[in-house]
Write a protein that holds these residues in place. Sequence first.
Motif, PDB file in Angstrom:
ATOM      1  N   GLU A 110       1.186  -0.959  -0.082  1.00  0.00           N
ATOM      2  CA  GLU A 110      -0.039   0.210   0.347  1.00  0.00           C
ATOM      3  C   GLU A 110       1.201   1.298  -0.228  1.00  0.00           C
ATOM      4  O   GLU A 110       0.555   2.314  -1.129  1.00  0.00           O
ATOM      5  N   ASP A 111       2.244   0.847   0.324  1.00  0.00           N
ATOM      6  CA  ASP A 111       2.812   1.863   0.440  1.00  0.00           C
ATOM      7  C   ASP A 111       3.655   2.353  -0.903  1.00  0.00           C
ATOM      8  O   ASP A 111       3.705   3.738  -1.286  1.00  0.00           O
ATOM      9  N   GLN A 112       3.464   1.737  -1.434  1.00  0.00           N
ATOM     10  CA  GLN A 112       3.733   2.047  -3.044  1.00  0.00           C
ATOM     11  C   GLN A 112       2.629   2.683  -3.900  1.00  0.00           C
ATOM     12  O   GLN A 112       2.913   2.747  -5.224  1.00  0.00           O
ATOM     13  N   GLY A 113       0.989   2.803  -2.763  1.00  0.00           N
ATOM     14  CA  GLY A 113       0.315   3.278  -3.763  1.00  0.00           C
ATOM     15  C   GLY A 113      -0.300   2.296  -5.094  1.00  0.00           C
ATOM     16  O   GLY A 113      -1.563   2.557  -5.477  1.00  0.00           O
ATOM     17  N   TYR A 114      -0.061   1.260  -4.168  1.00  0.00           N
ATOM     18  CA  TYR A 114      -1.694  -0.232  -4.766  1.00  0.00           C
ATOM     19  C   TYR A 114      -2.531  -0.780  -3.751  1.00  0.00           C
ATOM     20  O   TYR A 114      -2.220  -0.904  -2.245  1.00  0.00           O
ATOM     21  N   ASP A 115      -3.750  -0.457  -4.028  1.00  0.00           N
ATOM     22  CA  ASP A 115      -4.987  -1.515  -3.100  1.00  0.00           C
ATOM     23  C   ASP A 115      -4.630  -2.835  -2.592  1.00  0.00           C
ATOM     24  O   ASP A 115      -4.218  -3.403  -3.632  1.00  0.00           O
TER      25      ASP A 115
END
Length: 76
Positions: A60-65
């Motif tokens: 999630e920190d990489q921008g993925y849900d």
Amino acid sequence: MATTTLSVPEIHCDHCRTAIEGALSPIDGVEGIDVDLENRVVRVEHDDELQLGSVVEAIEDQGYDVPNRDAYVRAS
């Protein structure tokens, strides 16, 4: 050793693969990572003691849900 498969519907390209592999590989207890772009899942081979919440948070920190994240994040 255990394998956990996480649904990550937003992944679709090699950049996604590289970002997720780079975020997960430094986590203690992660032994292997397979980012399956066709099925949009991430399979993580890991020690039984690994807190899966750290894996979910790194993705999630990489921008993925990560849908159903609560199934993998254990309260401390």
